[in-house]
Design a protein around this motif. Structure first.
Motif, PDB file in Angstrom:
ATOM      1  N   LEU A 288       0.750  -1.140  -0.037  1.00 59.80           N
ATOM      2  CA  LEU A 288      -0.032   0.073  -0.071  1.00 59.80           C
ATOM      3  C   LEU A 288       1.003   1.323   0.013  1.00 59.80           C
ATOM      4  O   LEU A 288       0.514   2.268  -0.643  1.00 59.80           O
ATOM      5  CB  LEU A 288      -0.900   0.008   1.322  1.00 59.80           C
ATOM      6  N   GLU A 289       2.032   1.169   0.699  1.00 61.24           N
ATOM      7  CA  GLU A 289       2.935   2.218   0.822  1.00 61.24           C
ATOM      8  C   GLU A 289       3.452   2.554  -0.455  1.00 61.24           C
ATOM      9  O   GLU A 289       3.637   3.875  -1.003  1.00 61.24           O
ATOM     10  CB  GLU A 289       3.994   2.223   1.976  1.00 61.24           C
ATOM     11  N   THR A 290       3.842   1.587  -1.368  1.00 65.93           N
ATOM     12  CA  THR A 290       4.389   1.533  -2.454  1.00 65.93           C
ATOM     13  C   THR A 290       3.521   2.217  -3.469  1.00 65.93           C
ATOM     14  O   THR A 290       3.855   2.966  -4.623  1.00 65.93           O
ATOM     15  CB  THR A 290       5.120   0.178  -3.048  1.00 65.93           C
ATOM     16  N   TYR A 291       2.374   1.710  -3.454  1.00 73.01           N
ATOM     17  CA  TYR A 291       1.325   2.179  -4.541  1.00 73.01           C
ATOM     18  C   TYR A 291       1.171   3.569  -4.422  1.00 73.01           C
ATOM     19  O   TYR A 291       1.150   4.285  -5.446  1.00 73.01           O
ATOM     20  CB  TYR A 291       0.025   1.416  -4.425  1.00 73.01           C
ATOM     21  N   THR A 292       0.975   4.140  -3.263  1.00 78.57           N
ATOM     22  CA  THR A 292       0.515   5.229  -2.880  1.00 78.57           C
ATOM     23  C   THR A 292       1.897   6.390  -3.296  1.00 78.57           C
ATOM     24  O   THR A 292       1.672   7.442  -3.547  1.00 78.57           O
ATOM     25  CB  THR A 292       0.014   5.557  -1.325  1.00 78.57           C
ATOM     26  N   GLU A 293       3.117   5.884  -2.705  1.00 77.72           N
ATOM     27  CA  GLU A 293       4.283   6.841  -2.659  1.00 77.72           C
ATOM     28  C   GLU A 293       4.837   6.788  -4.026  1.00 77.72           C
ATOM     29  O   GLU A 293       5.750   7.937  -4.760  1.00 77.72           O
ATOM     30  CB  GLU A 293       5.191   6.384  -1.911  1.00 77.72           C
ATOM     31  N   GLU A 294       4.777   5.587  -5.029  1.00 79.05           N
ATOM     32  CA  GLU A 294       5.336   5.721  -6.151  1.00 79.05           C
ATOM     33  C   GLU A 294       4.464   5.814  -7.347  1.00 79.05           C
ATOM     34  O   GLU A 294       4.819   5.560  -8.718  1.00 79.05           O
ATOM     35  CB  GLU A 294       6.015   4.432  -6.313  1.00 79.05           C
ATOM     36  N   GLY A 295       3.186   6.036  -7.341  1.00 82.50           N
ATOM     37  CA  GLY A 295       1.969   6.139  -8.061  1.00 82.50           C
ATOM     38  C   GLY A 295       1.984   4.825  -8.997  1.00 82.50           C
ATOM     39  O   GLY A 295       1.921   5.041 -10.251  1.00 82.50           O
ATOM     40  N   VAL A 296       2.066   3.725  -8.479  1.00 83.15           N
ATOM     41  CA  VAL A 296       2.113   2.316  -9.339  1.00 83.15           C
ATOM     42  C   VAL A 296       0.903   2.318 -10.347  1.00 83.15           C
ATOM     43  O   VAL A 296       0.926   1.870 -11.180  1.00 83.15           O
ATOM     44  CB  VAL A 296       2.154   0.871  -8.238  1.00 83.15           C
ATOM     45  N   SER A 297      -0.191   2.807  -9.715  1.00 88.22           N
ATOM     46  CA  SER A 297      -1.593   2.667 -10.803  1.00 88.22           C
ATOM     47  C   SER A 297      -1.168   3.181 -12.143  1.00 88.22           C
ATOM     48  O   SER A 297      -1.391   2.689 -13.201  1.00 88.22           O
ATOM     49  CB  SER A 297      -2.854   2.843  -9.902  1.00 88.22           C
ATOM     50  N   ALA A 298      -0.780   4.454 -11.884  1.00 86.08           N
ATOM     51  CA  ALA A 298      -0.262   5.182 -13.227  1.00 86.08           C
ATOM     52  C   ALA A 298       0.678   4.250 -13.834  1.00 86.08           C
ATOM     53  O   ALA A 298       0.594   4.413 -15.447  1.00 86.08           O
ATOM     54  CB  ALA A 298       0.013   6.772 -12.820  1.00 86.08           C
ATOM     55  N   ARG A 299       1.648   3.701 -13.337  1.00 86.08           N
ATOM     56  CA  ARG A 299       2.706   2.940 -14.150  1.00 86.08           C
ATOM     57  C   ARG A 299       2.048   1.686 -14.758  1.00 86.08           C
ATOM     58  O   ARG A 299       2.564   1.548 -16.098  1.00 86.08           O
ATOM     59  CB  ARG A 299       3.848   2.682 -13.191  1.00 86.08           C
ATOM     60  N   LEU A 300       1.396   1.111 -14.173  1.00 87.32           N
ATOM     61  CA  LEU A 300       0.700  -0.128 -14.671  1.00 87.32           C
ATOM     62  C   LEU A 300      -0.272   0.148 -16.036  1.00 87.32           C
ATOM     63  O   LEU A 300      -0.255  -0.416 -17.183  1.00 87.32           O
ATOM     64  CB  LEU A 300      -0.522  -0.684 -13.870  1.00 87.32           C
ATOM     65  N   HIS A 301      -0.914   1.533 -16.010  1.00 88.85           N
ATOM     66  CA  HIS A 301      -1.763   2.159 -16.993  1.00 88.85           C
ATOM     67  C   HIS A 301      -0.749   2.479 -18.119  1.00 88.85           C
ATOM     68  O   HIS A 301      -0.983   2.274 -19.349  1.00 88.85           O
ATOM     69  CB  HIS A 301      -2.693   3.064 -16.751  1.00 88.85           C
ATOM     70  N   ALA A 302       0.418   3.087 -17.970  1.00 86.37           N
ATOM     71  CA  ALA A 302       1.298   3.521 -18.892  1.00 86.37           C
ATOM     72  C   ALA A 302       1.923   2.105 -19.514  1.00 86.37           C
ATOM     73  O   ALA A 302       2.063   2.132 -20.983  1.00 86.37           O
ATOM     74  CB  ALA A 302       2.451   4.089 -18.553  1.00 86.37           C
ATOM     75  N   LEU A 303       2.354   1.165 -18.716  1.00 90.95           N
ATOM     76  CA  LEU A 303       2.601  -0.061 -19.500  1.00 90.95           C
ATOM     77  C   LEU A 303       1.763  -0.927 -20.351  1.00 90.95           C
ATOM     78  O   LEU A 303       2.082  -1.269 -21.513  1.00 90.95           O
ATOM     79  CB  LEU A 303       3.455  -0.786 -18.394  1.00 90.95           C
ATOM     80  N   GLY A 304       0.693  -0.907 -19.851  1.00 94.49           N
ATOM     81  CA  GLY A 304      -0.305  -1.502 -20.675  1.00 94.49           C
ATOM     82  C   GLY A 304      -0.829  -0.863 -21.850  1.00 94.49           C
ATOM     83  O   GLY A 304      -0.930  -1.417 -22.930  1.00 94.49           O
ATOM     84  N   GLU A 305      -0.709   0.393 -22.022  1.00 98.31           N
ATOM     85  CA  GLU A 305      -0.943   1.342 -23.227  1.00 98.31           C
ATOM     86  C   GLU A 305       0.097   0.959 -24.218  1.00 98.31           C
ATOM     87  O   GLU A 305      -0.129   0.741 -25.280  1.00 98.31           O
ATOM     88  CB  GLU A 305      -1.064   2.736 -22.763  1.00 98.31           C
ATOM     89  N   ARG A 306       1.202   0.822 -23.808  1.00 97.50           N
ATOM     90  CA  ARG A 306       2.278   0.732 -24.488  1.00 97.50           C
ATOM     91  C   ARG A 306       2.111  -0.764 -25.309  1.00 97.50           C
ATOM     92  O   ARG A 306       2.326  -0.930 -26.589  1.00 97.50           O
ATOM     93  CB  ARG A 306       3.754   0.768 -23.709  1.00 97.50           C
ATOM     94  N   LEU A 307       1.868  -1.657 -24.319  1.00102.32           N
ATOM     95  CA  LEU A 307       1.688  -3.138 -24.730  1.00102.32           C
ATOM     96  C   LEU A 307       0.727  -3.072 -25.873  1.00102.32           C
ATOM     97  O   LEU A 307       0.495  -3.689 -26.817  1.00102.32           O
ATOM     98  CB  LEU A 307       1.587  -3.987 -23.753  1.00102.32           C
TER      99      LEU A 307
END
Length: 436
Positions: free
Chosen positions: A307-326
């Motif tokens: 939970l700390e990693t998700y909120t501090e590093e913006g993981v959800s946004a990274r998942l979306h960016a990677l998925g869009e590229r794929l």
């Protein structure tokens, strides 16, 4: 590619474990014949099988390992608690810290209780709804694939053996995105539906106003609205789909991404409902979630770190960016090979799946087998294109290259009107089927 050690290991697994795996979705039948690797280890977004082959992995741990394998912060948090003791006769302080962190991350929930798997959490939500309303029926969304291993759900699938019809008869269904049809179900079973259970979103985004309308229907007909956020939780946003779409359910369930592979799930929701399973209620008590291993310190510590990693590093946004590229890459190479209408990518960017369609644009297990065979032999392992944040752009580009080669073979099979020469054996099979 040959996997002699994996083939032998699969035989040994079948000799000792029904189905050869502890999860049906990981079964050998989900992969092409003799191409079901048995995993040795993983790191980041890569895994190695016992034959020494390396793969870029998707759908890690059935969508659970969203930060990648052996994530340093998560692993260190779990290791630290293991050295302090895993389980005690009274609550550990880690339980308080985990609850506090969860409720800060998902502020639409007022209370939370942890367990080990999603099925238990979702069944607990159903039990709470029945206790709160005094009603027997559960209404599930028929367009969503899975809610629980328990009888109230599995009895509605083709794998209903061993489940009495009397139990199955207590579950009704409604279609996703169709408010009038859902209201018709509530009218037909007036005063008997305890809850509406659904994933707030999956492969399709909710139609405009749908979740708000469903919230209003639940209130109007006096039933509990339950969001199954096992998949959407954290992948859609750090606050879950409920935070993204701005609609608050009465109860919601989380798992998968919550532990990054460690066994932890959560039931969360309104205090007035959750307290029915507590010690501060004047009503008949609900035996809610009471599991010996529900509060293992290392799993809860892992959840805190996630939970700390998700909120501090913006993981959800990274998942979306990677998925869009794929998704963009796969669509481009499919179009170049002339199979854009046969190899299709669906879903939210953070939760992509692929469809394999035949010449008539119908889903095909034969063509899925062909496609999976090309992926595995090309060093890409995954029954989906669900990304983890550990993937690099180079991993995505390598995957697109493998898909490009797969699409060329796919085109040949379509032109021949026969995928059989490229299957290498029996086709892969759906998980939910009546007979083996």
């Amino acid at each position: 590619m040959r996997l002699p050690r994996s083939v032998l290991a699969n035989e040994r697994l079948h000799a000792m474990i029904p189905g050869g795996a502890h999860t049906y979705a990981k079964g050998e039948d989900q992969y092409p014949e003799d191409l079901a690797p048995v995993i040795s280890h993983g790191r980041g977004a890569h895994v190695w099988d016992i034959d020494g082959n390396e793969y870029v992995e998707y759908g890690s741990g059935l969508r659970a390992v969203s930060l990648g394998h052996v994530h340093p912060k998560v692993t260190e948090a779990a290791r630290r608690e293991i050295d302090r003791g895993a389980n005690f006769v009274r609550p550990s302080i880690v339980e308080e810290k985990a609850a506090e962190r969860f409720l800060a991350t998902v502020p639409t929930a007022e209370m939370v209780k942890f367990a080990k798997n999603g099925s238990d959490a979702t069944t607990a939500a159903v039990k709470l709804a029945r206790a709160a309303t005094g009603r027997p029926l559960v209404a599930i969304c028929r367009d969503h694939a899975f809610f629980s291993v328990d009888d109230w759900f599995i009895g509605t699938t083709p794998m209903a053996a061993g489940i009495p019809g009397e139990i199955t008869g207590l579950t009704v269904s409604f279609p996703y995105g169709d408010l009038p049809a859902t209201e018709e179900v509530l009218r037909e079973h007036a005063g008997r539906v305890a809850c509406l259970v659904l994933e707030p979103a999956n492969q399709a985004e909710p139609p405009a106003g749908y979740l708000t309308g469903l919230r209003a229907l639940a209130d109007r007909y006096g039933c509990v609205l339950v969001f199954d956020e096992m998949i959407t939780g954290f992948r859609w946003s750090e606050a879950g789909a409920q935070g993204l779409y701005g609609v608050t359910p009465d109860l919601s369930t989380f798992g998968k991404a919550l532990g990054n592979g460690f066994a932890v799930s959560a039931l969360a929701g309104k205090r007035e409902l959750m307290e029915l399973g507590g010690l501060r209620t004047g009503r008949d008590r609900v035996f809610l979630l009471s599991t010996t291993h529900g509060a293992e310190t290392h799993s809860l510590a892992a959840a805190i770190a996630v939970l700390e990693t998700y909120t501090e590093e913006g993981v959800s946004a990274r998942l979306h960016a990677l998925g869009e590229r794929l998704a963009t890459g796969v669509r481009e190479v499919a179009a170049s090979a002339g199979v854009a209408e046969n190899v299709v990518v669906r879903g939210r960017a953070s939760n992509l799946v692929f469809g394999t369609l035949d010449a008539e644009r119908k889903p095909s297990q034969d063509y899925r087998t062909l496609f999976l065979r090309q992926l595995v032999t090309g060093g890409v392992l995954g029954p989906s294109f669900v990304v983890s944040s550990a993937l690099s752009e180079a991993d995505i580009d390598r995957t697109v290259d493998v898909v490009a080669q797969a699409c060329l073979v796919y085109r040949k099979a379509l032109d021949a009107d026969d995928p059989a020469p490229w299957l290498g054996g029996r086709p892969v099979k759906p998980v939910f089927r009546r007979r083996v």
